[in-house]
Design a protein around this motif. Structure first.
Motif, PDB file in Angstrom:
ATOM      1  N   GLY A  51      -2.099  18.882  -7.368  1.00 14.79           N
ATOM      2  CA  GLY A  51      -2.236  19.778  -6.226  1.00 14.79           C
ATOM      3  C   GLY A  51      -1.574  19.231  -4.980  1.00 14.79           C
ATOM      4  N   CYS A  52      -0.830  20.081  -4.307  1.00 16.53           N
ATOM      5  CA  CYS A  52      -0.131  19.638  -3.098  1.00 16.53           C
ATOM      6  C   CYS A  52      -1.067  19.173  -1.980  1.00 16.53           C
ATOM      7  N   PRO A  53      -2.261  19.791  -1.777  1.00 20.22           N
ATOM      8  CA  PRO A  53      -3.120  19.308  -0.682  1.00 20.22           C
ATOM      9  C   PRO A  53      -3.450  17.818  -0.793  1.00 20.22           C
ATOM     10  N   ILE A  54      -3.644  17.323  -2.023  1.00 20.21           N
ATOM     11  CA  ILE A  54      -3.927  15.890  -2.196  1.00 20.21           C
ATOM     12  C   ILE A  54      -2.638  15.086  -2.079  1.00 20.21           C
ATOM     13  N   GLU A  55      -1.608  15.556  -2.770  1.00 20.39           N
ATOM     14  CA  GLU A  55      -0.317  14.844  -2.745  1.00 20.39           C
ATOM     15  C   GLU A  55       0.215  14.710  -1.322  1.00 20.39           C
ATOM     16  N   GLN A  56       0.013  15.774  -0.525  1.00 23.11           N
ATOM     17  CA  GLN A  56       0.541  15.773   0.835  1.00 23.11           C
ATOM     18  C   GLN A  56      -0.144  14.704   1.698  1.00 23.11           C
ATOM     19  N   CYS A  57      -1.463  14.566   1.553  1.00 19.03           N
ATOM     20  CA  CYS A  57      -2.180  13.516   2.290  1.00 19.03           C
ATOM     21  C   CYS A  57      -1.666  12.137   1.889  1.00 19.03           C
ATOM     22  N   ALA A  58      -1.437  11.953   0.582  1.00 19.36           N
ATOM     23  CA  ALA A  58      -0.941  10.660   0.120  1.00 19.36           C
ATOM     24  C   ALA A  58       0.461  10.390   0.663  1.00 19.36           C
ATOM     25  N   THR A  59       1.283  11.428   0.712  1.00 18.40           N
ATOM     26  CA  THR A  59       2.650  11.269   1.217  1.00 18.40           C
ATOM     27  C   THR A  59       2.647  10.788   2.663  1.00 18.40           C
ATOM     28  N   TYR A  60       1.881  11.456   3.503  1.00 17.91           N
ATOM     29  CA  TYR A  60       1.886  11.096   4.923  1.00 17.91           C
ATOM     30  C   TYR A  60       1.198   9.748   5.163  1.00 17.91           C
ATOM     31  N   THR A  61       0.194   9.436   4.340  1.00 14.88           N
ATOM     32  CA  THR A  61      -0.450   8.125   4.480  1.00 14.88           C
ATOM     33  C   THR A  61       0.518   7.013   4.085  1.00 14.88           C
ATOM     34  N   GLU A 100      -3.063   2.646 -13.154  1.00 11.63           N
ATOM     35  CA  GLU A 100      -2.445   3.846 -13.717  1.00 11.63           C
ATOM     36  C   GLU A 100      -3.053   5.123 -13.149  1.00 11.63           C
ATOM     37  N   ASP A 101      -4.370   5.154 -13.007  1.00  9.03           N
ATOM     38  CA  ASP A 101      -5.062   6.371 -12.583  1.00  9.03           C
ATOM     39  C   ASP A 101      -4.863   6.577 -11.079  1.00  9.03           C
ATOM     40  N   TRP A 102      -4.196   7.671 -10.707  1.00  8.47           N
ATOM     41  CA  TRP A 102      -3.849   7.857  -9.294  1.00  8.47           C
ATOM     42  C   TRP A 102      -5.083   7.979  -8.405  1.00  8.47           C
ATOM     43  N   ALA A 103      -6.161   8.560  -8.919  1.00  8.21           N
ATOM     44  CA  ALA A 103      -7.376   8.706  -8.104  1.00  8.21           C
ATOM     45  C   ALA A 103      -8.043   7.347  -7.890  1.00  8.21           C
ATOM     46  N   GLU A 104      -7.949   6.482  -8.885  1.00  8.17           N
ATOM     47  CA  GLU A 104      -8.499   5.135  -8.722  1.00  8.17           C
ATOM     48  C   GLU A 104      -7.733   4.374  -7.639  1.00  8.17           C
ATOM     49  N   VAL A 105      -6.425   4.625  -7.534  1.00  4.23           N
ATOM     50  CA  VAL A 105      -5.638   3.986  -6.475  1.00  4.23           C
ATOM     51  C   VAL A 105      -6.212   4.347  -5.102  1.00  4.23           C
ATOM     52  N   ILE A 106      -6.568   5.614  -4.925  1.00  2.00           N
ATOM     53  CA  ILE A 106      -7.119   6.050  -3.634  1.00  2.00           C
ATOM     54  C   ILE A 106      -8.424   5.319  -3.342  1.00  2.00           C
ATOM     55  N   VAL A 107      -9.290   5.222  -4.349  1.00  4.06           N
ATOM     56  CA  VAL A 107     -10.572   4.531  -4.157  1.00  4.06           C
ATOM     57  C   VAL A 107     -10.333   3.051  -3.859  1.00  4.06           C
ATOM     58  N   ALA A 108      -9.480   2.411  -4.645  1.00  7.88           N
ATOM     59  CA  ALA A 108      -9.243   0.970  -4.498  1.00  7.88           C
ATOM     60  C   ALA A 108      -8.531   0.625  -3.200  1.00  7.88           C
ATOM     61  N   SER A 109      -7.813   1.578  -2.648  1.00 11.86           N
ATOM     62  CA  SER A 109      -7.086   1.310  -1.412  1.00 11.86           C
ATOM     63  C   SER A 109      -7.859   1.786  -0.176  1.00 11.86           C
ATOM     64  N   HIS A 110      -8.289   3.023  -0.174  1.00 15.99           N
ATOM     65  CA  HIS A 110      -8.800   3.630   1.060  1.00 15.99           C
ATOM     66  C   HIS A 110     -10.309   3.554   1.245  1.00 15.99           C
ATOM     67  N   LEU A 111     -11.046   3.237   0.185  1.00 16.66           N
ATOM     68  CA  LEU A 111     -12.502   3.170   0.322  1.00 16.66           C
ATOM     69  C   LEU A 111     -13.031   1.749   0.298  1.00 16.66           C
ATOM     70  N   THR A 112     -12.164   0.780   0.064  1.00  5.62           N
ATOM     71  CA  THR A 112     -12.649  -0.598  -0.070  1.00  5.62           C
ATOM     72  C   THR A 112     -11.853  -1.558   0.829  1.00  5.62           C
ATOM     73  N   GLY A 136       0.822  -1.207   0.000  1.00  7.30           N
ATOM     74  CA  GLY A 136       0.000   0.000   0.000  1.00  7.30           C
ATOM     75  C   GLY A 136       0.855   1.255   0.000  1.00  7.30           C
ATOM     76  N   ALA A 137       1.924   1.241   0.813  1.00  7.36           N
ATOM     77  CA  ALA A 137       2.835   2.394   0.853  1.00  7.36           C
ATOM     78  C   ALA A 137       3.500   2.595  -0.490  1.00  7.36           C
ATOM     79  N   LEU A 138       3.849   1.498  -1.132  1.00  3.10           N
ATOM     80  CA  LEU A 138       4.551   1.585  -2.415  1.00  3.10           C
ATOM     81  C   LEU A 138       3.672   2.208  -3.485  1.00  3.10           C
ATOM     82  N   GLN A 139       2.419   1.772  -3.581  1.00  2.79           N
ATOM     83  CA  GLN A 139       1.561   2.306  -4.635  1.00  2.79           C
ATOM     84  C   GLN A 139       1.141   3.740  -4.346  1.00  2.79           C
ATOM     85  N   LEU A 140       1.172   4.146  -3.094  1.00  4.39           N
ATOM     86  CA  LEU A 140       0.892   5.555  -2.812  1.00  4.39           C
ATOM     87  C   LEU A 140       1.993   6.454  -3.374  1.00  4.39           C
TER      88      LEU A 140
END
Length: 369
Positions: free
Chosen positions: A139-149, A203-215, A126-130
């Motif tokens: 945008g940094c506000p989204i990237e920053q959350c992903a970095t710390y997660t 490939e789609d970075w937003a899909e990664v968030i859904v597939a990881s953090h919402l499911t 999970g850390a690797l794909q983030l």
């Protein structure tokens, strides 16, 4: 001689709306450069710019408008995680000095070693794909959350490793190799491992968030870092539940910012990515290399006819069903060790108490649960 047509002038003449100005926004908003670059892609996808809205199917009128509900930037994040890390260190130190692990009863003792240590590979994946999200998110506000997660996931992976070495391994690394074999070969982990393998190639970075953090994360996180605590205590294990409380704090923030991100994106009415670039002043830019011979014109990029809400719904439909199927086989491990617990009950409670309310709140009507 200065080429006046290429002289940089402020593109966004009206900077960020500072009505809610605070320290978090001051250091975060617009940290990611908007255009023209300081950098560009050299080795990969050379027809896209380094920060390009086409790296996701989702559209936003302003990617910098997202806000982390915790307002974490580097300093408060580090202070917060130092407290959590100190807590884990104290838990492990007390347990070691008191010999608590040797008072834990079977079959939980052998079961917990076979369940928790292999999960360090899950957390690491999970850390690797983030890192992919961090690289391509807008945008940094989204990237920053992903970095710390990603830091949090890496931390949980290492805490599980330390626990595995210190307790089941009796202060050697003898517990780690069997756990890797469990992760790679045991049928109870096969679908979970496959899930992470599929996650790693999205490939789609937003899909990664859904597939990881919402499911997968709500389903598995609540099981191993929450719902199993009472079972652990029944067998005299006070180490795993205390570690789990710390992990819960991290997962709660991860869930909060992810849900805020989804709320932000599904309510954005913009229908194409060119509108975002226009808001930055691209239409009047005379010499942007983005439109040169090597980079494709964003205006010519076909847009997904679906709305953001429809895209997110489709992703959730795809990944939620796969996540449930990935966790259900863990029941085999419980049954092998005679641990009286129903994994399906945990899945059902997460769906009922967390996922369905969120799906209804976001009007993701097409999601089948």
């Amino acid at each position: 001689m200065v080429d006046s047509k290429r002289s940089l002038t402020p593109i966004r003449r009206q900077p960020w709306d500072w009505q809610t100005r605070n320290e978090y926004e001051e250091v975060t908003v617009r940290e990611q450069p908007y255009l023209h670059g300081h950098y560009r892609n050299k080795y990969y996808k050379s027809d896209h710019d380094i920060y390009d809205p086409r790296y996701t199917a989702l559209r936003s009128s302003n990617w910098d408008a997202f806000r982390d509900p915790k307002k974490y930037w580097y300093t408060p994040y580090v202070h917060s995680r130092k407290k959590l890390a100190d807590s884990v260190t104290e838990v492990f130190d007390r347990a070691r000095r008191l010999g608590i692990y040797y008072t834990i009863r079977e079959p939980w003792k052998s079961f917990s070693a076979q369940l928790y240590i292999p999960l360090r590979h899950y957390e690491y994946a999970g850390a690797l794909q983030l890192q992919h999200v961090i690289r391509y998110a807008m945008g940094c506000p989204i990237e920053q959350c992903a970095t710390y997660t990603a830091f949090d996931k890496q931390g949980r992976s290492q805490w599980l490793t330390e626990w595995g070495i210190t307790f089941p391994g009796n202060e050697t690394d003898t517990a780690l190799q069997p756990s890797k074999q469990m992760w790679m070969e045991h049928e109870s982990f096969r679908k979970l491992r496959e899930y992470m393998e599929k996650l790693l190639v999205i490939e789609d970075w937003a899909e990664v968030i859904v597939a990881s953090h919402l499911t997968i994360e709500p389903l598995l996180g609540r099981l191993v870092y929450g719902n199993l605590n009472s079972t652990a205590l029944q067998y005299g294990d006070v180490i795993i539940p205390q570690l789990s409380l710390v992990c819960q704090d991290e997962l709660m923030w991860e869930e909060q910012w992810t849900q805020k991100f989804i709320e932000f994106i599904v309510n954005d009415p913009v229908t194409n990515r060119w509108e975002y670039l226009q808001s930055l002043g691209y239409a009047d830019w005379p010499g942007d290399y983005r439109w040169g011979n090597t980079l494709s014109d964003p205006r010519q990029t076909p847009e997904d006819p679906r709305s953001n809400r429809e895209i997110v719904s489709e992703w959730m439909n795809q990944w939620l069903a796969t996540a449930i199927a990935a966790i259900q086989p863990l029941q085999m491990l419980f049954d092998e060790h005679g641990i009286q617990y129903e994994v399906q009950d945990s899945i059902d409670s997460v769906i009922e108490e967390t996922l369905i309310p969120f799906i209804k709140k976001m009007n993701l009507e097409n999601v089948q649960v």
